[in-house]
Design a protein around this motif. Structure first.
Motif, PDB file in Angstrom:
ATOM      1  N   ALA A  18      12.314  12.787  -1.253  1.00  0.00           N
ATOM      2  CA  ALA A  18      13.170  12.305  -2.341  1.00  0.00           C
ATOM      3  C   ALA A  18      14.094  11.178  -1.872  1.00  0.00           C
ATOM      4  O   ALA A  18      14.455  10.293  -2.651  1.00  0.00           O
ATOM      5  CB  ALA A  18      13.988  13.464  -2.914  1.00  0.00           C
ATOM      6  N   HIS A  19      14.471  11.207  -0.593  1.00  0.00           N
ATOM      7  CA  HIS A  19      15.303  10.134  -0.026  1.00  0.00           C
ATOM      8  C   HIS A  19      14.487   8.873   0.242  1.00  0.00           C
ATOM      9  O   HIS A  19      15.041   7.883   0.717  1.00  0.00           O
ATOM     10  CB  HIS A  19      15.913  10.585   1.302  1.00  0.00           C
ATOM     11  CG  HIS A  19      17.254  11.224   1.173  1.00  0.00           C
ATOM     12  ND1 HIS A  19      18.371  10.536   0.767  1.00  0.00           N
ATOM     13  CD2 HIS A  19      17.677  12.494   1.387  1.00  0.00           C
ATOM     14  CE1 HIS A  19      19.416  11.342   0.757  1.00  0.00           C
ATOM     15  NE2 HIS A  19      19.028  12.546   1.116  1.00  0.00           N
ATOM     16  N   GLY A  20      13.182   8.937   0.042  1.00  0.00           N
ATOM     17  CA  GLY A  20      12.327   7.783   0.337  1.00  0.00           C
ATOM     18  C   GLY A  20      11.880   7.733   1.783  1.00  0.00           C
ATOM     19  O   GLY A  20      11.398   6.708   2.247  1.00  0.00           O
ATOM     20  N   ILE A  21      12.025   8.840   2.497  1.00  0.00           N
ATOM     21  CA  ILE A  21      11.640   8.872   3.910  1.00  0.00           C
ATOM     22  C   ILE A  21      10.120   8.913   4.031  1.00  0.00           C
ATOM     23  O   ILE A  21       9.449   9.666   3.334  1.00  0.00           O
ATOM     24  CB  ILE A  21      12.307  10.087   4.603  1.00  0.00           C
ATOM     25  CG1 ILE A  21      13.809   9.803   4.752  1.00  0.00           C
ATOM     26  CG2 ILE A  21      11.656  10.384   5.955  1.00  0.00           C
ATOM     27  CD1 ILE A  21      14.632  10.980   5.267  1.00  0.00           C
ATOM     28  N   PHE A  22       9.599   8.094   4.934  1.00  0.00           N
ATOM     29  CA  PHE A  22       8.151   7.979   5.113  1.00  0.00           C
ATOM     30  C   PHE A  22       7.765   8.042   6.587  1.00  0.00           C
ATOM     31  O   PHE A  22       6.603   7.876   6.951  1.00  0.00           O
ATOM     32  CB  PHE A  22       7.650   6.656   4.520  1.00  0.00           C
ATOM     33  CG  PHE A  22       8.399   5.469   5.071  1.00  0.00           C
ATOM     34  CD1 PHE A  22       9.577   5.039   4.462  1.00  0.00           C
ATOM     35  CD2 PHE A  22       7.966   4.821   6.209  1.00  0.00           C
ATOM     36  CE1 PHE A  22      10.294   3.974   4.993  1.00  0.00           C
ATOM     37  CE2 PHE A  22       8.677   3.754   6.745  1.00  0.00           C
ATOM     38  CZ  PHE A  22       9.839   3.334   6.128  1.00  0.00           C
ATOM     39  N   LEU A  26       0.833  -1.215   0.000  1.00  0.00           N
ATOM     40  CA  LEU A  26       0.000   0.000   0.000  1.00  0.00           C
ATOM     41  C   LEU A  26       0.861   1.255   0.000  1.00  0.00           C
ATOM     42  O   LEU A  26       0.485   2.266  -0.592  1.00  0.00           O
ATOM     43  CB  LEU A  26      -0.913   0.017   1.234  1.00  0.00           C
ATOM     44  CG  LEU A  26      -2.013  -1.047   1.266  1.00  0.00           C
ATOM     45  CD1 LEU A  26      -2.703  -1.080   2.626  1.00  0.00           C
ATOM     46  CD2 LEU A  26      -3.044  -0.761   0.165  1.00  0.00           C
ATOM     47  N   TYR A  27       2.004   1.210   0.664  1.00  0.00           N
ATOM     48  CA  TYR A  27       2.869   2.390   0.795  1.00  0.00           C
ATOM     49  C   TYR A  27       4.233   2.057   0.218  1.00  0.00           C
ATOM     50  O   TYR A  27       5.095   1.496   0.898  1.00  0.00           O
ATOM     51  CB  TYR A  27       2.943   2.820   2.263  1.00  0.00           C
ATOM     52  CG  TYR A  27       1.559   2.975   2.853  1.00  0.00           C
ATOM     53  CD1 TYR A  27       0.718   3.985   2.384  1.00  0.00           C
ATOM     54  CD2 TYR A  27       1.065   2.094   3.797  1.00  0.00           C
ATOM     55  CE1 TYR A  27      -0.580   4.111   2.865  1.00  0.00           C
ATOM     56  CE2 TYR A  27      -0.232   2.217   4.286  1.00  0.00           C
ATOM     57  CZ  TYR A  27      -1.044   3.225   3.806  1.00  0.00           C
ATOM     58  OH  TYR A  27      -2.329   3.341   4.270  1.00  0.00           O
ATOM     59  N   PRO A  28       4.409   2.371  -1.078  1.00  0.00           N
ATOM     60  CA  PRO A  28       5.605   1.911  -1.803  1.00  0.00           C
ATOM     61  C   PRO A  28       6.926   2.343  -1.145  1.00  0.00           C
ATOM     62  O   PRO A  28       7.885   1.570  -1.139  1.00  0.00           O
ATOM     63  CB  PRO A  28       5.439   2.547  -3.187  1.00  0.00           C
ATOM     64  CG  PRO A  28       3.965   2.754  -3.342  1.00  0.00           C
ATOM     65  CD  PRO A  28       3.460   3.065  -1.968  1.00  0.00           C
ATOM     66  N   ALA A  29       6.985   3.551  -0.569  1.00  0.00           N
ATOM     67  CA  ALA A  29       8.241   3.984   0.067  1.00  0.00           C
ATOM     68  C   ALA A  29       8.573   3.051   1.232  1.00  0.00           C
ATOM     69  O   ALA A  29       9.730   2.661   1.424  1.00  0.00           O
ATOM     70  CB  ALA A  29       8.131   5.431   0.550  1.00  0.00           C
ATOM     71  N   LYS A  30       7.554   2.688   1.981  1.00  0.00           N
ATOM     72  CA  LYS A  30       7.718   1.758   3.102  1.00  0.00           C
ATOM     73  C   LYS A  30       8.158   0.374   2.587  1.00  0.00           C
ATOM     74  O   LYS A  30       9.007  -0.276   3.198  1.00  0.00           O
ATOM     75  CB  LYS A  30       6.367   1.635   3.815  1.00  0.00           C
ATOM     76  CG  LYS A  30       6.416   1.494   5.306  1.00  0.00           C
ATOM     77  CD  LYS A  30       4.985   1.478   5.861  1.00  0.00           C
ATOM     78  CE  LYS A  30       4.933   0.919   7.258  1.00  0.00           C
ATOM     79  NZ  LYS A  30       5.370   1.864   8.292  1.00  0.00           N
ATOM     80  N   GLY A  31       7.578  -0.041   1.490  1.00  0.00           N
ATOM     81  CA  GLY A  31       7.922  -1.336   0.910  1.00  0.00           C
ATOM     82  C   GLY A  31       9.365  -1.383   0.423  1.00  0.00           C
ATOM     83  O   GLY A  31      10.080  -2.354   0.660  1.00  0.00           O
ATOM     84  N   ARG A  32       9.789  -0.311  -0.268  1.00  0.00           N
ATOM     85  CA  ARG A  32      11.187  -0.267  -0.743  1.00  0.00           C
ATOM     86  C   ARG A  32      12.150  -0.273   0.432  1.00  0.00           C
ATOM     87  O   ARG A  32      13.181  -0.939   0.411  1.00  0.00           O
ATOM     88  CB  ARG A  32      11.409   0.994  -1.594  1.00  0.00           C
ATOM     89  CG  ARG A  32      10.868   0.898  -3.015  1.00  0.00           C
ATOM     90  CD  ARG A  32      11.302   2.092  -3.860  1.00  0.00           C
ATOM     91  NE  ARG A  32      10.733   3.349  -3.382  1.00  0.00           N
ATOM     92  CZ  ARG A  32       9.563   3.855  -3.788  1.00  0.00           C
ATOM     93  NH1 ARG A  32       8.831   3.194  -4.685  1.00  0.00           N
ATOM     94  NH2 ARG A  32       9.126   5.008  -3.323  1.00  0.00           N
TER      95      ARG A  32
END
Lengths: 204, 204
Positions: free
Chosen positions: B166-170, A57-63
């Motif tokens: 941009a760093h992918g921080i969530f 659901l949250y691609p940044a979290k998944g990556r």
């Protein structure tokens, strides 16, 4: 009265893999017993409005999750290969893990399943993969599969999932102690073991 | 060339409090420099469809978070008192932290704000609370507040938030190293420092 923790795990969960492969040794070093409790995250996710893993659901979290477990697996010398489908369907594996309880094979079978899923990237919803896991721990595949299809095994898995939810569990792995403390995440295993020892001082 | 990590934090974040109160000492022991980078989680949460903190959206997760930080704060001897409103509005505090950079006061001011928010449960969107925090670190409240209202400070905070995304921080706290690795959560501070030392071996 040895201190004990309950290890709540889901076969589709990457962080459960990390814990499953080390909890027996880590807990033994701390002289804490472990009760292995497979459950399903799907119904719990669904209850809070998620139709799939938050990592999808949250691609940044998944990556991030992938990179995080890559680093941790490398540091622990653990093989890591993600299955093509994530999250996998873990229903059969969870029922078999419960059916393996009378054989005392829940823990070793579960380790086999996790190693297949995340060490070798296999689809553990496939019967052939599960058969190999059963054989590897000395369980009869046909007999265990027949046992896993019994209503009491299905009910036991539902009961585990309900109990997890009642404990306030919302992710896996989670750990609970005899005094009701909840710890979430592979990175809390050490804290859970330390708590268990405080909660139930050993009588000797 | 001393190894360096960037510490990405949000004043409304409980786990950022845990890191803010220990990162200076912990990093100094490892001989790693820390760049303090306040940012706003709100726009990042909004971008993934959340109108508030996941700890509010998912009550089981929220209840667990409170208990988790209670245990950690107790173990570290850190006072803990949740503010009445969670998450608090951190915009003013974040702008002041950036305005305090020319004074070299970003880190001490940020620690004051976190201590007020989660050590004493105060509302750090209130000017009186922020004034106390500024005075505590020797900053002139009126001058710093005037600086915080300048367009370049507002732009710098937006830039921090954009850079975080941009760093992918969530989530917060997060830590990044010079070679682009991202670590999320107070429990990853040690791993981030170790990585930073590998990434930029000290020349001496």
């Amino acid at each position: 009265m040895k201190p004990t923790i309950v290890f709540w795990y889901e076969f589709a969960s990457t962080y459960s893999y990390l814990s499953a492969m080390r909890i027996a040794d880590t807990a033994a070093r701390e002289d804490v017993d472990v009760i292995w409790k497979p459950f399903l995250l799907g119904p719990i996710f669904k209850a809070q409005g998620w139709e799939t893993s938050p990592f999808n659901l949250y691609p940044a979290k998944g990556r991030y999750m992938i990179r995080d477990i890559e680093r941790i697996a490398a540091a622990r010398g653990l093989p890591l290969r993600m299955p093509a489908t994530f999250p996998g369907n873990s229903l059969k594996a969870a029922r078999l893990a419960i059916a393996a309880e009378p054989l005392g094979a829940t823990a070793p079978f579960s380790r086999e399943v996790f190693a297949a899923a995340f060490g070798r990237g296999l689809d553990v919803s496939e019967d052939a993969v599960l058969t190999e896991c059963l054989i590897a721990v000395g369980a009869d595949p046909d007999a265990t599969r027949a046992a896993a299809a019994e209503p009491q095994v299905k009910a036991a898995l539902r009961a585990n999932t309900d109990a997890a939810q009642a404990h306030g569990i919302f992710g896996a792995p989670s750990f609970t102690t005899s005094d009701g403390e909840l710890f979430w995440g592979d990175d809390r295993l050490g804290a859970a073991l330390a708590w268990a020892k405080k909660a139930a001082p050993r009588k000797s």
